[in-house]
Design an enzyme around this catalytic site. Structure first.
Site, PDB file in Angstrom:
ATOM      1  N   ASN A 133      -0.756  -6.429   1.251  1.00  0.00           N
ATOM      2  CA  ASN A 133      -2.170  -6.565   1.630  1.00  0.00           C
ATOM      3  C   ASN A 133      -2.952  -7.494   0.709  1.00  0.00           C
ATOM      4  O   ASN A 133      -3.930  -8.116   1.129  1.00  0.00           O
ATOM      5  CB  ASN A 133      -2.855  -5.198   1.751  1.00  0.00           C
ATOM      6  CG  ASN A 133      -2.821  -4.401   0.469  1.00  0.00           C
ATOM      7  OD1 ASN A 133      -2.015  -4.651  -0.422  1.00  0.00           O
ATOM      8  ND2 ASN A 133      -3.696  -3.413   0.374  1.00  0.00           N
ATOM      9  N   SER A 209       3.310   2.996  -0.204  1.00  0.00           N
ATOM     10  CA  SER A 209       3.112   4.284   0.452  1.00  0.00           C
ATOM     11  C   SER A 209       3.620   5.427  -0.425  1.00  0.00           C
ATOM     12  O   SER A 209       4.396   5.225  -1.373  1.00  0.00           O
ATOM     13  CB  SER A 209       3.853   4.305   1.783  1.00  0.00           C
ATOM     14  OG  SER A 209       5.262   4.292   1.569  1.00  0.00           O
ATOM     15  N   GLU A 230       1.038   3.401  -7.747  1.00  0.00           N
ATOM     16  CA  GLU A 230      -0.271   3.358  -7.096  1.00  0.00           C
ATOM     17  C   GLU A 230      -0.002   3.537  -5.606  1.00  0.00           C
ATOM     18  O   GLU A 230       0.540   2.637  -4.955  1.00  0.00           O
ATOM     19  CB  GLU A 230      -0.994   2.033  -7.343  1.00  0.00           C
ATOM     20  CG  GLU A 230      -2.370   2.018  -6.697  1.00  0.00           C
ATOM     21  CD  GLU A 230      -2.968   0.639  -6.567  1.00  0.00           C
ATOM     22  OE1 GLU A 230      -4.144   0.548  -6.177  1.00  0.00           O
ATOM     23  OE2 GLU A 230      -2.262  -0.352  -6.837  1.00  0.00           O
ATOM     24  N   LEU A 231      -0.379   4.676  -5.067  1.00  0.00           N
ATOM     25  CA  LEU A 231       0.020   5.011  -3.710  1.00  0.00           C
ATOM     26  C   LEU A 231      -1.187   4.997  -2.771  1.00  0.00           C
ATOM     27  O   LEU A 231      -2.259   4.524  -3.114  1.00  0.00           O
ATOM     28  CB  LEU A 231       0.738   6.359  -3.714  1.00  0.00           C
ATOM     29  CG  LEU A 231       1.900   6.445  -4.722  1.00  0.00           C
ATOM     30  CD1 LEU A 231       2.558   7.800  -4.677  1.00  0.00           C
ATOM     31  CD2 LEU A 231       2.923   5.337  -4.476  1.00  0.00           C
ATOM     32  N   CYS A 264      -6.512  -0.047   0.549  1.00  0.00           N
ATOM     33  CA  CYS A 264      -6.344   1.381   0.279  1.00  0.00           C
ATOM     34  C   CYS A 264      -7.659   2.057  -0.065  1.00  0.00           C
ATOM     35  O   CYS A 264      -7.832   3.251   0.179  1.00  0.00           O
ATOM     36  CB  CYS A 264      -5.317   1.601  -0.832  1.00  0.00           C
ATOM     37  SG  CYS A 264      -5.756   0.863  -2.418  1.00  0.00           S
TER      38      CYS A 264
END
Length: 329
Positions: A133, A209, A230-231, A264
């Protein structure tokens, strides 16, 4: 399995394909990274900083090409792509200018010892697994500080962004970074363990994810490797009061649709008090209808395509399920 390819997010056409690295070639990547690290960690900090500043200059000089690449790979519109590239350059300069201060030895109270201090030392080879992204910035925020520390990086970028990930390496090399200190690797997701099991690889950082994070973290735990995760996020925007509901609605719609909604931290749902609800919905609909959806390089585009046909189909499926469950469309 990972298929590395540039599939134009605006047209759906496959423009380029890149072969995954065979398992038997992975050790050679680690060999190069380890050998490069041994020299890089001895490189004076001011020399590392010089390379990062040159890298920043190259990013500025190649901003148009860089944004065109990610515009085709994952659909980011030109204006937002230029903003991302600018942030990469600014991050490189900040790291170059400030690393010496943050890496200097911290002296503590002796507390009965002859002296007490904290010294910062590089770890070695690290694996990065980054998402699509923000193809350049996600790499930069992990890689650039680690280069200043003296670590070597093996970078597995998302399979839909193979060209931008290699471009990042090419610019670092052109800036003077020694070969092997940073390597883009077309690593199949199923082969992450082949990297992490090597004793010379000291840890990994993953943005992605929850499922991907849990999978790789389990591998890292098996080999006692450091892990940074970092999810995903699922953030609400809560509107309790406002004297200007229209501007609040416009702002939240803009945040939600930036990068085609693929952020996110963007607001995934709006929670609005009853007395403002009807006006908020009306203004939000107006704001959405005013945004032009088009190709990434359309001068009037407000929102580009989502990253892939698969992402599009997933979104449509979610909408259909929501309506079936009673939502109003």
């Amino acid at each position: 399995m990972s298929k590395f390819a540039v599939t134009n997010a605006n047209t759906g056409e496959v423009e380029e394909e890149f072969a995954s690295v065979p398992v038997d070639e992975i050790p050679a990547y680690i060999d190069r990274a380890h050998e490069a690290h041994l020299a890089w960690k001895e490189t004076p900090l001011h020399e590392r900083a010089t390379i990062l500043r040159k890298f920043a200059d190259l990013v500025d000089e190649n901003a148009d090409e860089m944004t065109d690449i990610i515009g085709r790979e994952m659909g980011k519109i030109k204006k937002q792509g230029l903003g991302e590239v600018d942030k990469v350059a600014r991050t490189a300069r900040w790291m170059a200018d400030n690393a010496a201060t943050h890496l200097s030895t911290t002296h503590l109270a002796a507390a009965g010892a002859a002296s007490s201090y904290v010294e910062h030392q590089p770890l070695g080879v690290l694996l990065g697994i980054m998402p699509w992204n923000f193809p350049y910035n996600q790499i930069a925020r992990f890689v650039l500080p680690n280069l200043m520390v003296g670590n070597a990086i093996m970078m597995k970028q998302a399979s839909i962004c193979p060209k931008s990930s290699q471009y990042f390496e090419d610019l670092l090399t052109e800036a003077g970074l020694p070969k092997g200190v940073y390597q883009n690797i077309y690593l199949d997701s199923s082969h992450a363990e082949e990297v992490l099991k090597d004793f010379r690889v000291k840890g990994f950082s993953l943005t992605g994810s929850e499922g991907a994070g849990a999978s790789v973290a389990a591998i890292a735990a098996k080999y006692y490797k450091r892990a940074v995760l970092e999810l995903g996020g699922n953030d609400p925007a809560v509107v309790l009061d406002s004297k200007d509901v229209a501007s609040v609605a416009q702002k939240l719609v803009g945040l939600r649709l930036a990068n085609a909604g693929q952020v996110c931290t963007s607001p995934k749902r709006m929670i609005v008090v009853d007395e403002l609800y009807d006006e908020f919905v009306s203004e939000a609909v107006k704001a959405v209808e005013a945004i032009k959806v088009s190709d990434f390089d359309d001068p009037e585009v407000g929102m580009g395509p989502v990253s892939s046909e698969g992402a599009r189909d997933e979104i449509i499926g979610m909408i259909e399920k929501a309506v079936a469950d009673g939502a109003t469309l």
